[in-house]
Design a protein around this motif. Structure first.
Motif, short mmCIF file in Angstrom:
data_model
loop_
_atom_site.label_atom_id
_atom_site.label_comp_id
_atom_site.label_asym_id
_atom_site.label_seq_id
_atom_site.Cartn_x
_atom_site.Cartn_y
_atom_site.Cartn_z
N PHE A 1 -12.22 9.39 -13.45
CA PHE A 1 -12.05 10.13 -12.20
C PHE A 1 -10.57 10.30 -11.92
CE2 PHE A 1 -16.31 8.45 -11.91
CZ PHE A 1 -17.01 9.56 -11.49
N GLU A 2 -10.19 11.50 -11.49
CA GLU A 2 -8.80 11.77 -11.12
C GLU A 2 -8.73 11.97 -9.62
OE1 GLU A 2 -6.92 14.87 -13.33
OE2 GLU A 2 -7.50 14.03 -15.27
N VAL A 3 -7.76 11.30 -9.02
CA VAL A 3 -7.58 11.41 -7.58
C VAL A 3 -6.08 11.37 -7.30
CG1 VAL A 3 -7.85 8.88 -7.33
CG2 VAL A 3 -8.31 10.36 -5.38
N THR A 4 -5.61 12.12 -6.34
CA THR A 4 -4.17 12.07 -6.05
C THR A 4 -3.85 10.79 -5.28
OG1 THR A 4 -4.34 13.23 -3.95
CG2 THR A 4 -4.00 14.59 -5.93
N GLU A 5 -2.59 10.41 -5.36
CA GLU A 5 -2.21 9.17 -4.66
C GLU A 5 -2.42 9.30 -3.16
OE1 GLU A 5 2.45 10.26 -5.69
OE2 GLU A 5 1.91 8.18 -5.34
N SER A 6 -2.15 10.47 -2.59
CA SER A 6 -2.33 10.59 -1.14
C SER A 6 -3.81 10.53 -0.76
CB SER A 6 -1.69 11.87 -0.60
OG SER A 6 -2.16 12.98 -1.30
N ALA A 7 -4.68 11.12 -1.59
CA ALA A 7 -6.12 11.03 -1.31
C ALA A 7 -6.57 9.58 -1.34
CB ALA A 7 -6.90 11.85 -2.33
N TYR A 8 -6.08 8.85 -2.35
CA TYR A 8 -6.45 7.44 -2.48
C TYR A 8 -5.97 6.66 -1.25
CZ TYR A 8 -7.52 3.21 -5.24
OH TYR A 8 -8.06 2.04 -5.72
N LEU A 9 -4.70 6.84 -0.92
CA LEU A 9 -4.11 5.99 0.11
C LEU A 9 -4.52 6.39 1.52
CD1 LEU A 9 -0.62 5.48 -1.48
CD2 LEU A 9 -2.62 3.98 -1.58
N ASP A 10 -4.85 7.66 1.71
CA ASP A 10 -5.31 8.07 3.04
C ASP A 10 -6.67 7.47 3.38
OD1 ASP A 10 -3.05 9.51 3.36
OD2 ASP A 10 -3.96 11.49 3.09
N ASP B 1 -1.22 13.91 -10.37
CA ASP B 1 0.00 14.47 -9.77
C ASP B 1 0.97 13.37 -9.35
OD1 ASP B 1 -1.45 16.78 -10.06
OD2 ASP B 1 -1.93 16.99 -7.93
N PHE B 2 1.07 12.32 -10.15
CA PHE B 2 1.89 11.18 -9.74
C PHE B 2 3.36 11.56 -9.61
CE2 PHE B 2 4.42 7.35 -10.27
CZ PHE B 2 3.85 6.56 -9.28
N GLY B 3 3.97 11.06 -8.55
CA GLY B 3 5.39 11.31 -8.32
C GLY B 3 5.64 12.36 -7.26
N THR B 4 4.58 13.00 -6.79
CA THR B 4 4.77 14.06 -5.80
C THR B 4 4.36 13.61 -4.39
OG1 THR B 4 2.56 14.96 -6.15
CG2 THR B 4 4.33 15.86 -7.50
N GLY B 5 3.79 12.45 -4.28
CA GLY B 5 3.22 12.05 -3.00
C GLY B 5 4.05 11.03 -2.25
N TYR B 6 3.63 9.79 -2.30
CA TYR B 6 4.21 8.76 -1.46
C TYR B 6 5.57 8.28 -1.93
CZ TYR B 6 0.27 8.26 1.61
OH TYR B 6 -0.65 8.47 2.57
N SER B 7 6.37 7.85 -1.00
CA SER B 7 7.68 7.33 -1.37
C SER B 7 7.61 5.83 -1.64
CB SER B 7 8.69 7.61 -0.26
OG SER B 7 8.16 7.18 0.98
N SER B 8 6.66 5.15 -1.05
CA SER B 8 6.55 3.72 -1.27
C SER B 8 5.69 3.45 -2.49
CB SER B 8 5.91 3.05 -0.06
OG SER B 8 5.35 1.82 -0.45
N SER C 1 4.76 0.26 -3.32
CA SER C 1 4.19 -1.08 -3.24
C SER C 1 2.67 -1.07 -3.43
CB SER C 1 4.54 -1.72 -1.90
OG SER C 1 4.04 -0.91 -0.86
N TYR C 2 2.04 0.07 -3.09
CA TYR C 2 0.59 0.14 -3.21
C TYR C 2 0.13 0.03 -4.66
CZ TYR C 2 1.22 4.91 -4.79
OH TYR C 2 1.59 6.00 -5.51
N LEU C 3 1.03 0.38 -5.59
CA LEU C 3 0.63 0.37 -7.00
C LEU C 3 0.18 -1.01 -7.48
CD1 LEU C 3 3.14 2.64 -8.95
CD2 LEU C 3 0.70 3.00 -8.58
N THR C 4 0.63 -2.04 -6.81
CA THR C 4 0.23 -3.39 -7.22
C THR C 4 -1.13 -3.76 -6.65
OG1 THR C 4 1.28 -4.39 -5.30
CG2 THR C 4 2.64 -4.16 -7.28
N GLN C 5 -1.64 -2.93 -5.75
CA GLN C 5 -2.88 -3.32 -5.07
C GLN C 5 -4.10 -2.50 -5.44
OE1 GLN C 5 -2.06 -3.16 -0.81
NE2 GLN C 5 0.08 -3.47 -1.31
N ILE C 6 -3.90 -1.34 -6.07
CA ILE C 6 -5.05 -0.46 -6.22
C ILE C 6 -5.67 -0.54 -7.61
CG2 ILE C 6 -4.14 1.08 -4.45
CD1 ILE C 6 -3.38 3.05 -6.54
N THR C 7 -6.94 -0.15 -7.68
CA THR C 7 -7.69 -0.17 -8.93
C THR C 7 -7.50 1.16 -9.66
OG1 THR C 7 -9.34 -1.57 -7.89
CG2 THR C 7 -10.00 -0.47 -9.92
#
Ligand code: C2E
Ligand code: MG
Ligand code: MG
Ligand code: MG
Length: 288
Positions: A149-158, A181-188, A190-196
């Motif tokens: 499954f592909e999901v954008t970082e903003s969709a995931y984090l929202d 689309d990694f690199g176009t969304g969030y500036s932080s 830190s979430y990368l260490t927490q998500i699946t």
């Protein structure tokens, strides 16, 4: 002028001063139910190739041939579908069709191939999403290991809590999850260490500038390095030239996707692999 759209609850008001683009949006929103019923949608597939140019995965990308409006691209109608509450029906259709067609792909290529399905931000708010996916797997006898499954970082984090719950469950079944689309969304970060997730997909905007911008090269290398350190796989989108591919391979990018290899095409137009998919390709296991 007032018109009540035929069927299910899209209420529209057309006025003479309404812009053409607004009218087009309303027409698109009102045509989605019919498009599903009359089979106007189809899936195209774009290969993801490994460092040797072997197609190891295929991203399913929806296409719509409207009988009057012609071809409408997802870049236009997915947004309209999200805004008008029609995305759910589209996503359910995409999941089922991808599961249905998967067997043709595994039969022709390999049982190790993965088909990627894009999810929209609105889908992640539906508590039933897992059930739709699971019942499609059962109905079409799908091995979840063949699905990504592909999901954008903003969709995931929202929708962090519901996303995390969903992707953990899908991951436990054997599905992979990619951040699109990694690199176009969030500036932080830190979430990368927490998500699946299993894979970062570097956005096309970085890839496009590899030959021309030193800064873009540095950002690209840093994203690849970040992914490696987090034991994530890395896929680059939008590769159009040999030199972009050479650069990305040399930097350790696992897979790439782009017009250099193939545009998204109907299933029967996919080219054959010149070599079987290596056995170790899907055997990696990532826990973060
Ligand atoms: P995406 O998931 O990031 O897909 C990549 C887009 O880049 C695709 O556009 C693809 O055709 C295009 N592309 C791939 N390689 C190249 C290249 O080398 N050069 C250029 N210029 N473009 C390239 P497409 O199919 O028009 O889809 C656009 C977006 O619409 C997708 O972006 C995705 O966000 C969304 N989308 C497509 N199909 C679906 C779907 O079934 N469900 C959902 N929710 N969204 C979808
Ligand atoms: Mg995608
Ligand atoms: Mg993408
Ligand atoms: Mg993109």
């Amino acid at each position: 002028y007032r018109s009540k759209a035929r069927g299910r609850g899209v209420y529209t008001i057309f006025s003479p001063e309404m812009s053409e683009s607004h009218k087009r949006k309303i027409m698109i929103a009102n045509s989605i139910d019919t498009a599903i019923e009359e089979n106007q949608f189809c899936l195209y597939y774009q290969p993801k190739v490994d460092g040797n140019g072997i197609q190891v995965g295929f991203e399913a990308l929806i296409r719509w041939h409207h009988p009057e409006m012609g071809n409408i691209m997802p870049g236009e109608f997915i947004l309209v579908a999200e805004q008008s509450g029609k995305i759910t029906a589209i996503t359910q259709w995409v999941i089922r069709r991808a599961c249905e067609e998967l067997h043709q792909i595994t039969d022709r290529f390999s049982s190790r191939v993965r088909v990627a399905i894009n999810l929209s931000v609105h889908d992640l708010r539906h508590s039933d999403l897992f059930d739709w996916i699971y019942s499609a797997f059962q109905e079409y006898n799908v091995n979840p290991r063949n699905i990504e499954f592909e999901v954008t970082e903003s969709a995931y984090l929202d929708n962090f809590d519901s996303s995390e719950k969903l992707f953990k469950r899908l991951h436990n079944l054997g599905c992979k999850i990619a951040l699109d689309d990694f690199g176009t969304g969030y500036s932080s970060l830190s979430y990368l260490t927490q998500i699946t997730i299993d894979t970062l997909k570097i956005d096309r905007q970085f890839v496009t500038q590899i030959e021309t911008s030193e800064r873009c090269r540095l950002v690209t290398v840093s994203i690849i390095d970040l992914a490696k350190r987090l034991s994530l796989k890395i896929c680059a989108e939008g590769v159009e030239t040999e030199s972009q591919w050479d650069y990305l391979r040399a930097q350790g990018c696992d897979t790439v996707q782009g017009y250099l290899f193939s545009k998204p095409v109907p299933l029967h137009e996919l080219k054959d692999n010149h070599q079987d998919i290596p056995h170790d390709f899907t055997n990696y296991r990532i826990d973060i």
